[in-house]
Design a protein around this motif. Structure first.
Motif, mmCIF file in Angstrom:
data_model
loop_
_atom_site.group_PDB
_atom_site.id
_atom_site.type_symbol
_atom_site.label_atom_id
_atom_site.label_comp_id
_atom_site.label_asym_id
_atom_site.label_seq_id
_atom_site.Cartn_x
_atom_site.Cartn_y
_atom_site.Cartn_z
ATOM 1 N N VAL A 296 -8.789 -2.693 -16.139
ATOM 2 C CA VAL A 296 -7.333 -2.836 -16.036
ATOM 3 C C VAL A 296 -6.980 -3.890 -14.983
ATOM 4 N N ALA A 297 -7.623 -3.800 -13.826
ATOM 5 C CA ALA A 297 -7.339 -4.746 -12.735
ATOM 6 C C ALA A 297 -7.671 -6.176 -13.143
ATOM 7 N N ASP A 298 -8.836 -6.371 -13.745
ATOM 8 C CA ASP A 298 -9.256 -7.720 -14.107
ATOM 9 C C ASP A 298 -8.428 -8.280 -15.254
ATOM 10 N N SER A 299 -8.009 -7.424 -16.177
ATOM 11 C CA SER A 299 -7.169 -7.881 -17.276
ATOM 12 C C SER A 299 -5.841 -8.406 -16.733
ATOM 13 N N ALA A 300 -5.245 -7.659 -15.780
ATOM 14 C CA ALA A 300 -3.983 -8.096 -15.178
ATOM 15 C C ALA A 300 -4.177 -9.363 -14.361
ATOM 16 N N GLU A 301 -5.273 -9.421 -13.600
ATOM 17 C CA GLU A 301 -5.531 -10.611 -12.781
ATOM 18 C C GLU A 301 -5.750 -11.839 -13.659
ATOM 19 N N ALA A 302 -6.444 -11.662 -14.768
ATOM 20 C CA ALA A 302 -6.676 -12.785 -15.680
ATOM 21 C C ALA A 302 -5.356 -13.324 -16.217
ATOM 22 N N LEU A 303 -4.423 -12.422 -16.487
ATOM 23 C CA LEU A 303 -3.105 -12.850 -16.971
ATOM 24 C C LEU A 303 -2.367 -13.628 -15.891
ATOM 25 N N VAL A 304 -2.285 -13.064 -14.701
ATOM 26 C CA VAL A 304 -1.488 -13.666 -13.627
ATOM 27 C C VAL A 304 -2.083 -15.000 -13.176
ATOM 28 N N ARG A 305 -3.417 -15.060 -13.084
ATOM 29 C CA ARG A 305 -4.081 -16.288 -12.616
ATOM 30 C C ARG A 305 -4.362 -17.261 -13.752
ATOM 31 N N GLY B 205 8.880 -17.058 -17.363
ATOM 32 C CA GLY B 205 9.375 -16.157 -16.328
ATOM 33 C C GLY B 205 8.307 -15.750 -15.331
ATOM 34 N N SER B 206 8.661 -14.772 -14.506
ATOM 35 C CA SER B 206 7.763 -14.275 -13.463
ATOM 36 C C SER B 206 6.837 -13.202 -14.022
ATOM 37 N N LEU B 207 5.631 -13.123 -13.452
ATOM 38 C CA LEU B 207 4.671 -12.097 -13.845
ATOM 39 C C LEU B 207 4.547 -11.015 -12.779
ATOM 40 N N GLY C 121 6.276 -8.363 -12.355
ATOM 41 C CA GLY C 121 6.380 -7.032 -12.951
ATOM 42 C C GLY C 121 5.054 -6.560 -13.511
ATOM 43 N N PHE C 122 4.297 -7.478 -14.104
ATOM 44 C CA PHE C 122 2.994 -7.120 -14.641
ATOM 45 C C PHE C 122 2.039 -6.722 -13.518
ATOM 46 N N GLU C 123 2.090 -7.459 -12.400
ATOM 47 C CA GLU C 123 1.234 -7.121 -11.263
ATOM 48 C C GLU C 123 1.550 -5.723 -10.733
ATOM 49 N N ARG C 124 2.836 -5.442 -10.553
ATOM 50 C CA ARG C 124 3.226 -4.144 -10.010
ATOM 51 C C ARG C 124 2.890 -3.023 -10.978
ATOM 52 N N MET C 125 3.111 -3.264 -12.250
ATOM 53 C CA MET C 125 2.802 -2.257 -13.265
ATOM 54 C C MET C 125 1.313 -1.942 -13.260
ATOM 55 N N ALA C 126 0.481 -2.973 -13.170
ATOM 56 C CA ALA C 126 -0.970 -2.776 -13.147
ATOM 57 C C ALA C 126 -1.391 -1.987 -11.915
ATOM 58 N N GLU C 127 -0.765 -2.265 -10.761
ATOM 59 C CA GLU C 127 -1.091 -1.526 -9.539
ATOM 60 C C GLU C 127 -0.788 -0.045 -9.691
ATOM 61 N N LEU C 128 0.387 0.275 -10.232
ATOM 62 C CA LEU C 128 0.771 1.679 -10.397
ATOM 63 C C LEU C 128 -0.147 2.389 -11.390
ATOM 64 N N VAL C 129 -0.484 1.705 -12.466
ATOM 65 C CA VAL C 129 -1.370 2.291 -13.465
ATOM 66 C C VAL C 129 -2.732 2.594 -12.854
ATOM 67 N N GLN C 130 -3.267 1.644 -12.069
ATOM 68 C CA GLN C 130 -4.568 1.861 -11.425
ATOM 69 C C GLN C 130 -4.518 3.022 -10.438
ATOM 70 N N GLU C 131 -3.422 3.114 -9.685
ATOM 71 C CA GLU C 131 -3.282 4.220 -8.737
ATOM 72 C C GLU C 131 -3.288 5.560 -9.465
ATOM 73 N N ASN C 132 -2.560 5.641 -10.567
ATOM 74 C CA ASN C 132 -2.519 6.890 -11.330
ATOM 75 C C ASN C 132 -3.875 7.217 -11.933
ATOM 76 N N LEU C 133 -4.546 6.201 -12.447
ATOM 77 C CA LEU C 133 -5.852 6.423 -13.066
ATOM 78 C C LEU C 133 -6.860 6.900 -12.019
ATOM 79 N N GLN C 134 -6.861 6.242 -10.877
ATOM 80 C CA GLN C 134 -7.777 6.657 -9.808
ATOM 81 C C GLN C 134 -7.454 8.067 -9.334
ATOM 82 N N GLY C 135 -6.161 8.377 -9.192
ATOM 83 C CA GLY C 135 -5.758 9.708 -8.763
ATOM 84 C C GLY C 135 -6.181 10.778 -9.756
ATOM 85 N N ALA C 136 -6.065 10.481 -11.049
ATOM 86 C CA ALA C 136 -6.446 11.452 -12.072
ATOM 87 C C ALA C 136 -7.950 11.723 -12.047
#
Length: 239
Positions: free
Chosen positions: A35-44, A122-124, A126-141
């Motif tokens: 998830v993290a790398d997919s989002a980073e690949a998009l943003v970068r 446009g700006s990305l 929102g995608f960065e923040r969304m990915a961060e929240l998703v990772q936090e939830n996944l790690q917490g679960a």
């Protein structure tokens, strides 16, 4: 050959349940990385990293099969009862959630390659923040599963709404870009699917949290899962 003593059997069984949790933890760690790398690949706009995400997906597929086979073996040989049975069944289902998360991350990486070849829409952020929240939830679960922590699972279960809110904001912004200039449609459409995939990953994280709650307490959460307004979604079938 001497037979196992009851104490040895119990110790061996406990070791197998510990190994099962460790297998899920490793699988969860790889899913988080995807998830993290997919989002980073998009943003970068990093096509090499995106290609790595696509290639690594086979590892999650293999790990799901390994977990399933291990769970079936435990069910057949140990005939578990009560909480142990719930744990094993939950782990089997969680491995399926993690495999689907990997599929969504892979799909996002494929689309990131296409988006990298388009003019930036446009700006990305929102995608960065969304990915961060998703990772936090996944790690917490996953942490909740490893620690038999129903309270931590419930915290994840209640934390999906902000992800939905970000998704809806991204949807409205991209829709505006498409209406303003038809040349934005291709990139914006791929970004919409990436955002929907990320939102679906968040849903799978809350699924995992629900399964942990049930495995620990023997009942499903007693309230309606908090959800944001997804009425704007036109990509409900995103994969």
């Amino acid at each position: 050959m001497p037979q196992d003593t009851p104490g040895h059997i119990v110790k061996s069984y406990e070791g197998e349940l510990k190994r099962l949790r460790e297998m899920i933890a490793r699988m969860g760690g790889l899913a988080e990385r995807q998830v993290a790398d997919s989002a980073e690949a998009l943003v970068r706009r990093d096509t090499d990293l995106a290609a790595e995400v696509v290639q690594r997906d086979v590892q999650l597929d293999a790990m799901e099969r390994e977990v399933e086979q291990f769970c079936v073996r435990l069910l057949a040989l140990r005939q578990p009862m009560a909480q142990d049975l719930r744990l094993i069944v939950a782990c089997m289902k969680i491995s399926q959630d993690l495999e689907r998360i990997g599929d969504y991350a892979r799909n996002g990486a494929k689309r990131a390659i296409v988006v990298s070849q388009q003019a930036l829409t446009g700006s990305l952020n929102g995608f960065e923040r969304m990915a961060e929240l998703v990772q936090e939830n996944l790690q917490g679960a996953i942490d909740a599963l490893v620690g038999d922590d129903a309270a931590k699972a419930d915290a994840v279960w209640r934390n999906d709404e902000p992800i939905d809110g970000i998704y809806n904001g991204i949807f409205r912004e991209l829709l505006t870009f498409m209406m303003e200039d038809p040349r934005n449609i291709t990139a914006a459409t791929h970004l919409l699917f990436i955002a929907k995939n990320m939102e679906r990953i968040g849903d799978h994280a809350t699924n995992i949290a629900e399964r942990v709650h049930y495995a620990v307490l023997g009942e499903m959460p007693g309230e309606e899962r908090p959800k944001g307004d997804n009425s704007h979604s036109a990509v409900a079938g995103a994969r």
